[in-house]
Design an enzyme around this catalytic site. Structure first.
Site, PDB file in Angstrom:
ATOM      1  N   GLU A  95       0.948  -1.166   0.002  1.00  0.00           N
ATOM      2  CA  GLU A  95       0.006   0.049   0.002  1.00  0.00           C
ATOM      3  C   GLU A  95       0.860   1.277   0.049  1.00  0.00           C
ATOM      4  O   GLU A  95       1.898   1.282   0.674  1.00  0.00           O
ATOM      5  CB  GLU A  95      -0.670   0.172   1.316  1.00  0.00           C
ATOM      6  N   CYS A 113       3.339   8.603   1.031  1.00  0.00           N
ATOM      7  CA  CYS A 113       3.937   7.598   1.950  1.00  0.00           C
ATOM      8  C   CYS A 113       3.970   6.209   1.438  1.00  0.00           C
ATOM      9  O   CYS A 113       2.982   5.631   1.029  1.00  0.00           O
ATOM     10  CB  CYS A 113       2.867   7.203   3.303  1.00  0.00           C
ATOM     11  N   CYS A 120       5.704  -7.047   7.909  1.00  0.00           N
ATOM     12  CA  CYS A 120       6.700  -6.681   8.904  1.00  0.00           C
ATOM     13  C   CYS A 120       7.082  -7.643   9.850  1.00  0.00           C
ATOM     14  O   CYS A 120       6.191  -8.134  10.222  1.00  0.00           O
ATOM     15  CB  CYS A 120       6.452  -5.333   9.328  1.00  0.00           C
ATOM     16  N   CYS A 124       4.587  -5.137  16.236  1.00  0.00           N
ATOM     17  CA  CYS A 124       4.246  -4.183  17.105  1.00  0.00           C
ATOM     18  C   CYS A 124       2.409  -4.660  17.199  1.00  0.00           C
ATOM     19  O   CYS A 124       1.955  -4.882  16.082  1.00  0.00           O
ATOM     20  CB  CYS A 124       4.247  -2.903  16.723  1.00  0.00           C
ATOM     21  N   CYS A 127      -0.440  -2.415  15.332  1.00  0.00           N
ATOM     22  CA  CYS A 127      -0.142  -2.262  13.726  1.00  0.00           C
ATOM     23  C   CYS A 127      -0.648  -3.227  13.052  1.00  0.00           C
ATOM     24  O   CYS A 127      -0.468  -4.453  13.117  1.00  0.00           O
ATOM     25  CB  CYS A 127       1.353  -1.957  13.584  1.00  0.00           C
ATOM     26  N   GLY A 172       6.107  -1.976   6.480  1.00  0.00           N
ATOM     27  CA  GLY A 172       7.523  -2.334   6.818  1.00  0.00           C
ATOM     28  C   GLY A 172       8.491  -1.626   7.546  1.00  0.00           C
ATOM     29  O   GLY A 172       8.123  -0.539   7.876  1.00  0.00           O
ATOM     30  N   SER A 204      11.026   6.314   8.791  1.00  0.00           N
ATOM     31  CA  SER A 204      10.355   6.120  10.269  1.00  0.00           C
ATOM     32  C   SER A 204      10.854   4.736  10.514  1.00  0.00           C
ATOM     33  O   SER A 204      10.649   3.779   9.690  1.00  0.00           O
ATOM     34  CB  SER A 204       8.871   6.084   9.877  1.00  0.00           C
ATOM     35  N   SER A 227       9.676   5.764  15.854  1.00  0.00           N
ATOM     36  CA  SER A 227       8.335   5.381  16.576  1.00  0.00           C
ATOM     37  C   SER A 227       8.442   4.930  18.147  1.00  0.00           C
ATOM     38  O   SER A 227       9.136   4.205  18.371  1.00  0.00           O
ATOM     39  CB  SER A 227       7.733   4.272  16.040  1.00  0.00           C
ATOM     40  N   LEU A 228       8.011   6.000  19.082  1.00  0.00           N
ATOM     41  CA  LEU A 228       8.369   6.047  20.320  1.00  0.00           C
ATOM     42  C   LEU A 228       7.167   5.221  21.071  1.00  0.00           C
ATOM     43  O   LEU A 228       7.627   4.055  21.819  1.00  0.00           O
ATOM     44  CB  LEU A 228       8.668   7.307  20.912  1.00  0.00           C
ATOM     45  N   HIS A 229       6.159   5.843  20.969  1.00  0.00           N
ATOM     46  CA  HIS A 229       4.829   5.201  21.559  1.00  0.00           C
ATOM     47  C   HIS A 229       4.824   5.090  22.978  1.00  0.00           C
ATOM     48  O   HIS A 229       3.614   4.750  23.530  1.00  0.00           O
ATOM     49  CB  HIS A 229       4.507   4.044  20.707  1.00  0.00           C
ATOM     50  N   ASN A 303      -4.977   4.903  15.603  1.00  0.00           N
ATOM     51  CA  ASN A 303      -5.918   4.216  14.789  1.00  0.00           C
ATOM     52  C   ASN A 303      -6.654   2.930  14.985  1.00  0.00           C
ATOM     53  O   ASN A 303      -5.565   2.105  15.058  1.00  0.00           O
ATOM     54  CB  ASN A 303      -5.161   4.160  13.380  1.00  0.00           C
ATOM     55  N   CYS A 347      -1.683   2.497   7.672  1.00  0.00           N
ATOM     56  CA  CYS A 347      -1.085   1.514   6.688  1.00  0.00           C
ATOM     57  C   CYS A 347      -1.216   0.032   6.997  1.00  0.00           C
ATOM     58  O   CYS A 347      -1.111  -0.188   8.058  1.00  0.00           O
ATOM     59  CB  CYS A 347       0.476   1.913   6.440  1.00  0.00           C
TER      60      CYS A 347
HETATM   61  N1  SAH Z   1       7.888   0.438  10.570  1.00  0.00           N
HETATM   62  C1  SAH Z   1       8.345   1.728  10.643  1.00  0.00           C
HETATM   63  C2  SAH Z   1       7.542   2.454   9.597  1.00  0.00           C
HETATM   64  C3  SAH Z   1       6.317   1.995   9.302  1.00  0.00           C
HETATM   65  S1  SAH Z   1       5.113   1.920  10.314  1.00  0.00           S
HETATM   66  C4  SAH Z   1       7.812   2.195  12.181  1.00  0.00           C
HETATM   67  O1  SAH Z   1       7.446   1.573  12.853  1.00  0.00           O
HETATM   68  O2  SAH Z   1       8.237   3.350  12.313  1.00  0.00           O
HETATM   69  C5  SAH Z   1       4.580   4.069  10.193  1.00  0.00           C
HETATM   70  C6  SAH Z   1       4.051   4.503  11.657  1.00  0.00           C
HETATM   71  O3  SAH Z   1       2.712   4.240  11.711  1.00  0.00           O
HETATM   72  C7  SAH Z   1       4.863   4.304  12.794  1.00  0.00           C
HETATM   73  O4  SAH Z   1       5.028   5.356  13.534  1.00  0.00           O
HETATM   74  C8  SAH Z   1       3.860   3.257  13.397  1.00  0.00           C
HETATM   75  O5  SAH Z   1       4.237   3.196  14.694  1.00  0.00           O
HETATM   76  C9  SAH Z   1       2.623   3.925  13.185  1.00  0.00           C
HETATM   77  N2  SAH Z   1       1.510   2.918  13.342  1.00  0.00           N
HETATM   78  C10 SAH Z   1       1.192   1.625  13.076  1.00  0.00           C
HETATM   79  N3  SAH Z   1      -0.062   1.346  13.628  1.00  0.00           N
HETATM   80  C11 SAH Z   1      -0.697   2.431  14.034  1.00  0.00           C
HETATM   81  C12 SAH Z   1      -2.060   2.758  14.673  1.00  0.00           C
HETATM   82  N4  SAH Z   1      -2.762   1.544  14.616  1.00  0.00           N
HETATM   83  N5  SAH Z   1      -2.178   3.771  15.032  1.00  0.00           N
HETATM   84  C13 SAH Z   1      -1.310   4.920  14.918  1.00  0.00           C
HETATM   85  N6  SAH Z   1      -0.139   4.662  14.515  1.00  0.00           N
HETATM   86  C14 SAH Z   1       0.154   3.526  14.017  1.00  0.00           C
HETATM   87 FE1  SF4 Z   2       6.559  -2.913  11.505  1.00  0.00          FE
HETATM   88 FE2  SF4 Z   2       6.422  -0.422  11.894  1.00  0.00          FE
HETATM   89 FE3  SF4 Z   2       3.927  -1.744  12.130  1.00  0.00          FE
HETATM   90 FE4  SF4 Z   2       6.010  -1.909  13.796  1.00  0.00          FE
HETATM   91  S1  SF4 Z   2       4.735  -0.216  13.470  1.00  0.00           S
HETATM   92  S2  SF4 Z   2       5.086  -3.769  13.119  1.00  0.00           S
HETATM   93  S3  SF4 Z   2       7.918  -1.898  12.781  1.00  0.00           S
HETATM   94  S4  SF4 Z   2       5.451  -1.270  10.186  1.00  0.00           S
END
Ligand code: SAH
Ligand code: SF4
Length: 358
Positions: A95, A113, A120, A124, A127, A172, A204, A227-229, A303, A347
Site C-alpha cells: 500500500e 507515504c 513486517c 508491534c 499495527c 515494513g 520512520s 516510533s516511540l509510542h 488508529n 498502513c
Molecule cells: N516500521 C516503521 C515505519 C512504518 S509504520 C515504524 O514503525 O516506524 C509507520 C508509523 O505508523 C509508525 O510510527 C507506526 O508506529 C505507526 N502506526 C502503526 N499502526 C498504527 C496505529 N494503529 N495507529 C497509529 N499509528 C500506527
Molecule cells: Fe512494523 Fe512499523 Fe508496524 Fe511495528 S509499526 S509492526 S515496525 S510497520
C-alpha cells in the site's frame, strides 16, 4: 532467457545501466538515455523508449523488464487523501497513501507515504502490518515504482504536481531493508530522475539501533522519525517487541548519535492510546527521556485496527490536553493532522482487508 531471469530496469542506477549496455555492446551515452526513460519519464513499457532504436529496444525487451506494478484498488478520502493498493509481480500486495497539501501556492505539495517491505517482522501489537507478519523485502525498483505509478495516476487525474515529498512510513521496517531503501532514495533524488530533495524524505523506524547508526554514518540529510509510542521500557516492551532487543536507553543513544552525525532534528511518533500512555506521569517521563535532544513529538491518536480493541483512541479534548501538558513541560509537540481515517488510512489496513476478502 526465461521471464523470471529478466533484469528489473527500475532497480538499476546509472552504473548498473552503463554495465548493462556495455554487455549489450552499446555506446556509453545510451545509459543516460535509458536512465531518463526509466527514472525521469517513468515509462511503463520498454517500447516507449523511442530514441533508443528498434534493435536496442528489442534487445532490452529480451533481457530486461519494467516489472509490472498493477493498481488493484484506490480509495479516496473526503479530505482528498488517496490510498493505493498495488499488486506486485509475485501476487503480493503493498500500500501507499497520497496526502495532498493545498493552500498557499508555495506550500502546495503532494506527499507519498510508501512501503519498504511486504509485511513486517517487528510485531508491534497496534499495527495492522505487524499483525500479518513478514513476507519479503521490496526491491529498489518496487520502492520507486510506488512514486512512478502514483505520478501516472496524478497525471491522469489532471493534477500537475508530481510527488515531491516522501515518507517511508508505509508497510515494513525500512532499516531492515536498508540497501534497497538507500538505493531507492538515491534514485528518487537523482538530478536526472525525479529530483526529490533528500530533505523532503522522512524515514520512520521502530528503533533498530545498529541500522540507525549505519544510516547516521551516511550523513544524509534525511529526516529520521522514530516510533516511540511509550515513555518507559515496561510500556514500550508491552506493545513493541523491538524494545526488548533495543530498550529506550539504547534507542536514545542511537538518536543522539544520529543527531550528532547529521545535525538534524529528530521526529518522534507517539500513538496516543487512552489510559495507556496518556497520563500526567508519562509527560514527566517523556521530558526526562528526551532531555537535551533537538526533537519534535508528533502525537497521533491511535488508529483502531482489527483485533486491537484494547487500544482505544482518546477523544479530541484528551489529546489536546496531553499535547498542552507536553508543551508546558518544555517539549516541542503537536497533534499530527489526521488524514484519510475514513479510508483505512493506517498502513496495512487495506491490504489486510483485501487479503481477507480473497
Ligand atoms: N516500521 C516503521 C515505519 C512504518 S509504520 C515504524 O514503525 O516506524 C509507520 C508509523 O505508523 C509508525 O510510527 C507506526 O508506529 C505507526 N502506526 C502503526 N499502526 C498504527 C496505529 N494503529 N495507529 C497509529 N499509528 C500506527
Ligand atoms: Fe512494523 Fe512499523 Fe508496524 Fe511495528 S509499526 S509492526 S515496525 S510497520
Amino acid at each position: 532467457m526465461s521471464e523470471a531471469a529478466k533484469k528489473d530496469l527500475r532497480s538499476m542506477n546509472l552504473d548498473d545501466m552503463t554495465a548493462l549496455l556495455k554487455e549489450l555492446g552499446q555506446p556509453a551515452f545510451r545509459a543516460k538515455q535509458l536512465f531518463g526513460w526509466v527514472h525521469e519519464k517513468q515509462v511503463q513499457r520498454i517500447d516507449e523508449m523511442h530514441n533508443l532504436g528498434k534493435a536496442l529496444i528489442a534487445k532490452l525487451e529480451e533481457t530486461c523488464e519494467i516489472v509490472p506494478f498493477a493498481l488493484e484498488r484506490k480509495q479516496v478520502s473526503k479530505d482528498g487523501t488517496e490510498k493505493f493498493l498495488f499488486k506486485l509481480q509475485d501476487g503480493n500486495y503493498i500500500e501507499c497513501v497520497l496526502m495532498r497539501y493545498r493552500g498557499d501556492m508555495s506550500k502546495q505539495r503532494n506527499t507519498l507515504c510508501i512501503s519498504s517491505q511486504v509485511g513486517c517482522a517487528m510485531g508491534c501489537t497496534f499495527c495492522a502490518t505487524g499483525q500479518g507478519g513478514f513476507v519479503r523485502n521490496m526491491s529498489a525498483g518496487e520502492i520507486v515504482s510506488q512514486v512512478y505509478e502514483v505520478n501516472h495516476q496524478l497525471a491522469e487525474e489532471g493534477d500537475t504536481l508530481p510527488v515531491g515529498n516522501i515518507v517511508l512510513m508505509g508497510m515494513g521496517e525500512p532499516l531492515l531493508n536498508l540497501d534497497n531503501v538507500l538505493k531507492a532514495v538515491a534514485l528518487l533524488n537523482d538530478p536526472q530522475g525525479q529530483q526529490i530533495g533528500i530533505r523532503r524524505m522522512t524515514l520512520s523506524t521502530c528503533g533498530v539501533v545498529p541500522q540507525m547508526k549505519t544510516l547516521a554514518d551516511k550523513k544524509l540529510d534525511m529526516v529520521l522519525a522514530v516510533s516511540l509510542h511509550a515513555p518507559n521500557d515496561a510500556l514500550r516492551s508491552s506493545v513493541m517487541p523491538v524494545n526488548n532487543r533495543y530498550p529506550l536507553a539504547e534507542l536514545m543513544e542511537g538518536c543522539r548519535y544520529y543527531q550528532k552525525q547529521t545535525k538534524n532534528r529528530i521526529s518522534f511518533e507517539y500513538a496516543l492510546i487512552a489510559g495507556f500512555n496518556d497520563q500526567p506521569e508519562h509527560v514527566q517521563q517523556l521530558k526526562t527521556l528526551l532531555k537535551g535532544l533537538d526533537c519534535h513529538l508528533n502525537i497521533i491518536p491511535v488508529n483502531p485496527v482489527a483485533n486491537t480493541a484494547q487500544f482505544s483512541r482518546p477523544d479530541r479534548k484528551q489529546v489536546a490536553a496531553f499535547v498542552k501538558a507536553l508543551q508546558n513541560a518544555g517539549l516541542n509537540a503537536s497533534v499530527r493532522e489526521e488524514k484519510g481515517t475514513d479510508i483505512d488510512g493506517a498502513c496495512g489496513q487495506l491490504r489486510g482487508k483485501v487479503i481477507k476478502e480473497q
